[in-house]
Design a protein around this motif. Structure first.
Motif, mmCIF file in Angstrom:
data_model
loop_
_atom_site.group_PDB
_atom_site.id
_atom_site.type_symbol
_atom_site.label_atom_id
_atom_site.label_comp_id
_atom_site.label_asym_id
_atom_site.label_seq_id
_atom_site.Cartn_x
_atom_site.Cartn_y
_atom_site.Cartn_z
ATOM 1 N N THR A 229 13.375 -6.452 20.773
ATOM 2 C CA THR A 229 13.771 -6.970 19.454
ATOM 3 C C THR A 229 12.636 -7.767 18.793
ATOM 4 O O THR A 229 12.685 -8.048 17.607
ATOM 5 C CB THR A 229 15.004 -7.891 19.557
ATOM 6 N N SER B 131 21.700 1.709 12.096
ATOM 7 C CA SER B 131 21.280 2.286 13.374
ATOM 8 C C SER B 131 19.916 1.731 13.793
ATOM 9 O O SER B 131 19.740 1.268 14.918
ATOM 10 C CB SER B 131 21.212 3.808 13.230
ATOM 11 N N ASN C 233 18.356 -0.941 12.718
ATOM 12 C CA ASN C 233 18.377 -2.391 12.943
ATOM 13 C C ASN C 233 19.016 -2.750 14.279
ATOM 14 O O ASN C 233 18.761 -3.823 14.818
ATOM 15 C CB ASN C 233 19.143 -3.101 11.821
ATOM 16 N N SER C 234 19.875 -1.855 14.779
ATOM 17 C CA SER C 234 20.546 -2.136 16.049
ATOM 18 C C SER C 234 19.767 -1.583 17.246
ATOM 19 O O SER C 234 20.135 -1.851 18.394
ATOM 20 C CB SER C 234 21.953 -1.528 16.047
ATOM 21 N N GLN D 65 18.524 -4.141 19.929
ATOM 22 C CA GLN D 65 19.543 -4.674 20.848
ATOM 23 C C GLN D 65 19.953 -3.628 21.885
ATOM 24 O O GLN D 65 20.277 -3.975 23.016
ATOM 25 C CB GLN D 65 20.760 -5.149 20.062
ATOM 26 N N LEU E 93 23.448 -4.336 23.608
ATOM 27 C CA LEU E 93 24.541 -3.544 23.029
ATOM 28 C C LEU E 93 24.892 -2.419 23.989
ATOM 29 O O LEU E 93 23.994 -1.740 24.501
ATOM 30 C CB LEU E 93 24.098 -2.918 21.707
ATOM 31 N N PHE F 150 27.289 0.370 20.098
ATOM 32 C CA PHE F 150 26.248 0.854 19.183
ATOM 33 C C PHE F 150 26.792 1.999 18.329
ATOM 34 O O PHE F 150 26.662 2.001 17.101
ATOM 35 C CB PHE F 150 25.028 1.309 19.990
ATOM 36 N N THR G 198 29.308 0.840 15.764
ATOM 37 C CA THR G 198 28.664 0.167 14.634
ATOM 38 C C THR G 198 28.076 1.185 13.665
ATOM 39 O O THR G 198 28.246 1.076 12.450
ATOM 40 C CB THR G 198 27.542 -0.770 15.145
ATOM 41 N N GLY H 13 18.647 -10.143 11.593
ATOM 42 C CA GLY H 13 18.909 -9.683 12.957
ATOM 43 C C GLY H 13 18.982 -10.802 13.973
ATOM 44 O O GLY H 13 18.903 -11.968 13.598
ATOM 45 N N GLY I 5 20.309 -7.078 15.149
ATOM 46 C CA GLY I 5 21.423 -6.308 14.575
ATOM 47 C C GLY I 5 21.726 -6.872 13.204
ATOM 48 O O GLY I 5 20.842 -6.948 12.358
ATOM 49 N N ASN I 6 22.968 -7.326 13.006
ATOM 50 C CA ASN I 6 23.308 -7.996 11.738
ATOM 51 C C ASN I 6 23.840 -9.409 12.031
ATOM 52 O O ASN I 6 24.588 -9.966 11.246
ATOM 53 C CB ASN I 6 24.333 -7.172 10.941
#
Lengths: 440, 294
Positions: free
Chosen positions: A267, A414, A416-417, A420, A426, A431, A434, B240, B242-243
């Protein structure tokens, strides 16, 4: 009545105010300098680039001084830059104002480029190139990839023609007694061995929108297990990302993350850092497209040496219906042309034609960039580039990436995740939930 | 003077231009934005009437609760931090740093004038975990603790945002509250001191009640500013991991400009406006009674 009479008495002032307001509004409406053509020829040939890609501006600048010098004389090249993360919103704002520049990097989400075409902002380059008699200059592989992305139309110029896969550090594998993996199980075993030896197995970014480095692993795993049309099925509504078979793919990557194979903190890592980590020998594998060849062939960036880098097609998953020959291919960072700027502006048309005719050779010669344009064979390329050229020419079956069919929102969510997921925070199920929630 | 202010035409001439400009740049866009809540589409695809679809979407949006919760949590934490630390600093200026006060005030105020993006990048480097270890993690390791992935988990990322935003703005609130404290008459303070009031008693019974108007103003400024926070969070975490650190403002921005859904973006903006109004009304209502209650 008295009030109306009073207004009438001030008619000159009222008229002046309305006139001033009209002037302000008309000036504001014409405020864009993007090169939109409202009769006559634009002063410059403006290209909206992204900060993260230096190859296209460099190649266009070289063209402006060589093969396209005449076009540059009538319409000097002006390059503007934009962060890739905010490119889509910038394009929407410019399109909304009718101020798109003549040429620009196509939107991150293909769905947006399609939308821009639907509202008449983007040129159908397939027709334009055909009308100019230059269709021979676009390689069939590039043309068909573009058509797969844009509902049968060629909406972008293929300034890249990439295959994607896993690149590896030959020396690190050799030092640790690891044979080049051909199956997912062998690959995961290699990760474990490298981790035990204190080597970071994978380098892929997961910071903000750069999380695509991780989500590419998800897409490929699914395609290998479920077959090449697995993601198309989701787009067509025949399957859901939350289905167990799909969530399993994301979980496989989350499991890699839990074991720390993506490094201390994906991240925190952006694209440039991820590439640098691999290129300087601090990680054994990286999932990347062949657009990275220009970096790999640059000894300043790649201290491990291009000869020490190997390319591996994403391996097969046991019991899966997908094969390693189904290579993930794309036209990467492509160029779109403003329809409004192109139509009726002969100078802009000349520039576009010059790009189509000459871009391929210059990009290959100066940046080792494989493009979707025809080259004349006069350029000698480094061995690694040659190997990838051969791989591309042998492609029988290509597949698209995880987010290729997603709308802009799901693409952003997608990617941005991805960080994680790559850190194992996640689960695969979470995932997919989301991402799936943002598909419509 | 009375004849001028009593004349409607004079009032119209004096107020008209300002009212016109205000209406054009504030009220009209607000009403325009309100209108968008009943439409769907974007500047590219065009707009179509959607009735109350955006409001229905709002209540069924799985991303909204986390965004709303982050906004409220952030506003509460940062407001408390800004005003409390600012007030403590203001007391320090008045009662302990009378001579060196201007130097300290300047130093504490300095972060206020720094560009937000620069501060965001500075804190990213301060709390860096990978690939390099930032000064904060180096210090932790020096004292035998493990380095922390500050931006990898929601709770820790929130902590860094809070530290950064309080550090960045406490100087402003310190100055604002300092001016309020300067208004407290010296003779009242001296009389209380002669009567033997302790420092705590002075603060509780004289300083706080007499500086309450400026405290309330600070609270309203702060809560409204923090509910609308955007740039500092965008620069530091980008919303982030994520959000997890995506406030309503950032969610609205993404929805409108990145996802091209202006109607729903305007609906999120309306939610934020209502939230600001409710919180401000609550603060005024709560504090209006306070002086009467003594």
């Amino acid at each position: 009545m008295a009030r109306a009479f009073r207004w009438a008495g001030h008619r000159p002032a009222y008229t002046a105010a309305v006139g001033a307001a009209a002037l302000v509004l008309s000036v504001a409406a014409c405020g864009g300098d993007g090169g939109g053509n409202s009769g006559g020829s634009a002063k410059n040939f403006t290209f909206l680039a992204i900060n993260e890609n230096t190859t296209i501006p460099t190649t266009l600048t070289t063209l402006s001084k060589s093969a396209c010098a005449d076009e540059n004389k009538t319409q000097p090249l002006v390059i503007k830059k934009q962060a890739q993360g905010s490119l889509d919103q910038q394009l929407q704002l410019l399109a909304g104002q009718g101020a798109l520049p003549q040429a620009f990097i196509a939107a991150n989400a293909p769905a947006l480029t399609q939308q821009l075409f639907d509202n008449g902002s983007v040129l159908d380059l397939g027709n334009a190139v055909k009308s100019a008699g230059l269709e021979e200059n676009i390689l069939p592989a590039a043309g068909s990839t573009i058509e797969a992305l844009y509902d049968g139309k060629q909406l972008v110029l293929p300034s890249e023609l990439n295959i994607e896969g896993i690149w590896y550090n030959k020396k690190l594998l050799q030092d640790n007694g690891i044979a080049v993996p051909t199956t997912w199980e062998q690959l995961v075993a290699a990760f474990a061995k490298l981790q035990a030896a204190g080597v970071q197995p994978i380098s892929n970014a997961g910071k903000g929108g750069d999380g695509w480095g991780v989500t590419r692993w998800v897409g490929n795993y699914i395609v290998r297990e479920q077959g090449p049309d697995a993601l198309k099925k989701v787009a067509d509504g025949d399957a859901k990302l939350t289905d167990a078979a799909y969530a399993k793919g994301a979980q496989a990557i989350s499991d890699l993350g839990k074991k720390g194979y993506f490094g201390k903190s994906p991240t925190s890592i952006d694209y440039a850092t991820a590439l640098n980590t691999f290129a300087t020998g601090k990680a054994a594998f990286i999932y990347m497209g062949s657009w990275a060849l220009s970096a790999f062939n640059d000894p300043k960036q790649t201290t491990i040496g291009a000869e020490n880098i190997g390319f591996l097609k994403f391996p097969t998953v046991s019991g899966g219906t997908g094969t390693a020959d189904q290579v993930s291919a794309n036209v990467g960072t492509a160029i779109a042309i403003s329809k409004k700027a192109y139509d009726g502006d002969k100078n802009t048309q000349a520039w576009v034609e010059c790009i189509v005719e000459n871009y391929g050779n210059v990009a290959l010669r100066d940046s080792s960039q494989i493009t979707g344009f025809k080259t004349d064979g006069s350029v000698e390329v480094p061995a690694l580039t040659k190997q990838i050229q051969d791989e591309i020419s042998n492609i029988q079956d290509s597949v698209l990436w995880f987010e290729a069919y997603f709308p802009a929102k799901a693409t952003t969510v997608s990617q941005n995740s991805g960080g994680q997921l790559g850190s194992g925070q996640l689960s695969g199920e979470k995932f997919m939930q989301t991402v799936s929630a943002n598909l419509s | 003077m009375h004849s001028v202010l009593g004349d409607r035409r004079s009032i119209a001439i004096l107020l008209g231009p300002a009212l016109l400009v205000y209406s054009l740049v504030m009220l009209l866009p607000m009403l325009w934005s309100l209108g968008y809540t009943f439409f769907t589409g974007s500047v590219i695809s065009g707009f179509s009437y959607a009735g109350t679809a955006n409001f229905e979407k709002l209540f069924n949006d799985p991303a909204l609760p986390s965004s709303l919760w982050f906004t409220v949590k952030y506003a509460a934490a940062i407001t408390l931090g800004q005003v409390f630390v600012g007030y403590a600093l203001a007391l320090l200026y008045v009662f302990f740093l009378r001579k060196a006060g201007s130097v300290v005030r300047t130093l504490v105020f300095f972060p206020v004038v720094l560009p937000t993006v620069a501060v965001g990048l500075l804190f990213q480097k301060f709390f860096e975990f990978a690939p390099q270890t930032g000064p904060v993690n180096s210090m932790l390791e020096t004292f035998g603790f493990e380095a922390v992935d500050w931006f990898g988990t929601p709770g820790k990322a929130f902590f860094v945002i809070a530290v950064m935003d309080i550090w960045r703005s406490m100087g402003f609130y310190a100055i604002l509250l300092y001016t309020g404290l300067l208004d407290i008459p010296d003779d009242v303070m001296e009389a209380a001191a002669i009567d033997g009031a302790s420092t705590w008693r002075l603060i509780r019974s004289i300083i706080v009640p007499l500086s309450l108007p400026v405290l309330v103003s600070s609270l309203v400024f702060s809560i409204n500013g923090t509910l609308k926070a955007f740039d500092s969070i965008y620069a530091l975490t980008g919303g982030g991991p994520g959000n997890a650190t995506t406030p309503l403002t950032l969610y609205m921005y993404q929805t409108s400009f990145a996802y091209g859904d202006y109607g729903y973006g305007a609906t999120i903006a309306l939610t934020l406006t209502v939230l600001c109004l409710l919180v401000t009304a609550f603060i005024f209502r709560a504090t209006r009674r306070a002086p009467e209650q003594g």
